[in-house]
Design a protein around this motif. Structure first.
Motif, PDB file in Angstrom:
ATOM      1  N   UNK A   1     -23.095 -14.487  -4.981  1.00  0.00           N
ATOM      2  CA  UNK A   1     -23.640 -14.451  -3.618  1.00  0.00           C
ATOM      3  C   UNK A   1     -24.627 -15.594  -3.403  1.00  0.00           C
ATOM      4  N   UNK A   2     -25.400 -15.932  -4.453  1.00  0.00           N
ATOM      5  CA  UNK A   2     -26.340 -17.056  -4.357  1.00  0.00           C
ATOM      6  C   UNK A   2     -25.562 -18.375  -4.246  1.00  0.00           C
ATOM      7  N   UNK A   3     -24.478 -18.490  -5.034  1.00  0.00           N
ATOM      8  CA  UNK A   3     -23.615 -19.669  -4.898  1.00  0.00           C
ATOM      9  C   UNK A   3     -23.089 -19.747  -3.468  1.00  0.00           C
ATOM     10  N   UNK A   4     -22.686 -18.594  -2.918  1.00  0.00           N
ATOM     11  CA  UNK A   4     -22.166 -18.560  -1.546  1.00  0.00           C
ATOM     12  C   UNK A   4     -23.193 -19.051  -0.544  1.00  0.00           C
ATOM     13  N   UNK A   5     -24.458 -18.694  -0.790  1.00  0.00           N
ATOM     14  CA  UNK A   5     -25.538 -19.138   0.088  1.00  0.00           C
ATOM     15  C   UNK A   5     -25.634 -20.670   0.074  1.00  0.00           C
ATOM     16  N   UNK A   6     -25.497 -21.257  -1.124  1.00  0.00           N
ATOM     17  CA  UNK A   6     -25.490 -22.715  -1.242  1.00  0.00           C
ATOM     18  C   UNK A   6     -24.248 -23.304  -0.566  1.00  0.00           C
ATOM     19  N   UNK A   7     -23.110 -22.616  -0.697  1.00  0.00           N
ATOM     20  CA  UNK A   7     -21.877 -23.124  -0.076  1.00  0.00           C
ATOM     21  C   UNK A   7     -22.018 -23.179   1.436  1.00  0.00           C
TER      22      UNK A   7
ATOM     23  N   UNK B   1     -14.627 -22.270 -14.458  1.00  0.00           N
ATOM     24  CA  UNK B   1     -14.008 -21.539 -13.343  1.00  0.00           C
ATOM     25  C   UNK B   1     -14.898 -21.488 -12.101  1.00  0.00           C
ATOM     26  N   UNK B   2     -16.194 -21.241 -12.297  1.00  0.00           N
ATOM     27  CA  UNK B   2     -17.053 -21.032 -11.123  1.00  0.00           C
ATOM     28  C   UNK B   2     -17.164 -22.271 -10.229  1.00  0.00           C
ATOM     29  N   UNK B   3     -17.399 -23.485 -10.803  1.00  0.00           N
ATOM     30  CA  UNK B   3     -17.429 -24.656  -9.903  1.00  0.00           C
ATOM     31  C   UNK B   3     -16.092 -24.859  -9.176  1.00  0.00           C
ATOM     32  N   UNK B   4     -14.987 -24.550  -9.864  1.00  0.00           N
ATOM     33  CA  UNK B   4     -13.675 -24.753  -9.237  1.00  0.00           C
ATOM     34  C   UNK B   4     -13.486 -23.809  -8.045  1.00  0.00           C
ATOM     35  N   UNK B   5     -13.725 -22.504  -8.249  1.00  0.00           N
ATOM     36  CA  UNK B   5     -13.514 -21.580  -7.121  1.00  0.00           C
ATOM     37  C   UNK B   5     -14.550 -21.814  -6.023  1.00  0.00           C
ATOM     38  N   UNK B   6     -15.777 -22.228  -6.397  1.00  0.00           N
ATOM     39  CA  UNK B   6     -16.792 -22.518  -5.369  1.00  0.00           C
ATOM     40  C   UNK B   6     -16.330 -23.684  -4.492  1.00  0.00           C
ATOM     41  N   UNK B   7     -15.777 -24.733  -5.123  1.00  0.00           N
ATOM     42  CA  UNK B   7     -15.262 -25.867  -4.365  1.00  0.00           C
ATOM     43  C   UNK B   7     -14.149 -25.443  -3.419  1.00  0.00           C
ATOM     44  N   UNK B   8     -13.264 -24.559  -3.899  1.00  0.00           N
ATOM     45  CA  UNK B   8     -12.159 -24.095  -3.053  1.00  0.00           C
ATOM     46  C   UNK B   8     -12.678 -23.314  -1.848  1.00  0.00           C
ATOM     47  N   UNK B   9     -13.688 -22.470  -2.067  1.00  0.00           N
ATOM     48  CA  UNK B   9     -14.220 -21.671  -0.955  1.00  0.00           C
ATOM     49  C   UNK B   9     -14.860 -22.579   0.095  1.00  0.00           C
ATOM     50  N   UNK B  10     -15.641 -23.572  -0.370  1.00  0.00           N
ATOM     51  CA  UNK B  10     -16.274 -24.495   0.582  1.00  0.00           C
ATOM     52  C   UNK B  10     -15.212 -25.245   1.385  1.00  0.00           C
TER      53      UNK B  10
END
Ligand code: ZN
Length: 254
Positions: free
Chosen positions: A15-21, A104-113
């Motif tokens: 959720x914190x990553x999402x906030x940054x995204x 995995x986390x940087x990859x899926x975060x990039x995809x969501x952004x």
């Protein structure tokens, strides 16, 4: 197997990553810096206080309005946070709580952004697609996941396949999609095949549903293909090798 606690804690980190995204999604297409100035209300310019910056919770507490001027905060903000929480929790639950998360986390975060930016603006910025491609190679080398030659071939293959699709059927797809599928291939290796399959299937289903509901007007509102590529990428992270095995069992009888 991941424990419930590991899934919950990593999900909250998601959720914190999402906030940054949300910051990435807002600023990267505008060419703005990701670090300064700090988060502020786009309407009145008031800085967001740390206690108003808690993912999902703050939006609910503030009833979706700026504390200073009352301007609406789009529901997109908590939705991206909730989506990232869910995807991250799913990755931990399915793939386990281990060192692979660092890849995995940087990859899926990039995809969501990218999915959110493409949905909003119908574009996939190179400023995110290129780092994602570099991450595909770097993660393959550093975290020892998969074979470098396989991943290079998968990246080139996915790039070429989408390029052909764009040439044959330009509507709804563009060079951003071609570059993104190449980047996904570099990270996913062979799993990029089920990823593209999921992308084309889900894109077709949503497209047909919209045409059925709204007729010709649906063409103008079409959901950009990058959203479906991102969905395929996340599915491949969760179940790529399993989907390949399934295909081999069913159709090749191995
Ligand atoms: Zn305000």
């Amino acid at each position: 197997m991941a424990t419930a606690l590991e899934i919950i804690v990593t999900g909250l980190f998601g959720a914190v990553i999402g906030s940054f995204l949300n910051v990435v999604v807002h600023r990267v297409p505008r060419g703005e810096s990701l670090v300064s100035p700090g988060s502020h209300c786009p309407e009145c310019g008031a800085p967001v206080r740390p206690y108003d910056n808690v993912p999902i919770v703050s939006w609910l507490v503030l009833l979706g309005r700026c504390r200073d001027c009352g301007a609406r905060i789009p529901v997109r903000y908590p939705l991206v946070e909730l989506l990232t929480l869910t995807v991250v929790a799913a990755v931990v639950a399915v793939n386990g709580f281990d060192e692979d998360l660092a890849a995995e986390l940087p990859f899926v975060a990039g995809l969501i952004a990218l999915a959110a930016i493409d949905y909003d603006l119908k574009l996939l910025p190179n400023r995110i697609v290129y780092p994602l491609a570099a991450w595909g190679l770097l993660a393959t080398l550093l975290v020892d996941r998969g074979d470098l030659v396989e991943n290079l071939a998968a990246g080139a293959g996915a790039f070429a396949f989408l390029l052909l699709a764009v040439i044959l059927y330009p509507r709804g797809m563009g060079m951003g999609d071609v570059k993104l599928s190449g980047a996904m291939g570099l990270y996913l290796g062979l799993s990029v095949i089920p990823a593209l399959l999921v992308a084309f299937l889900s894109g077709s289903i949503v497209g047909l549903m919209m045409i059925a509901r709204e007729g010709a007007a649906a063409r103008k509102k079409a959901v950009p293909f990058g959203v479906f590529l991102a969905l395929g990428g996340v599915v491949a992270v969760l179940a790529g090798p399993e989907l390949i095995d399934l295909y081999e069992d069913k159709f090749l009888g191995e």
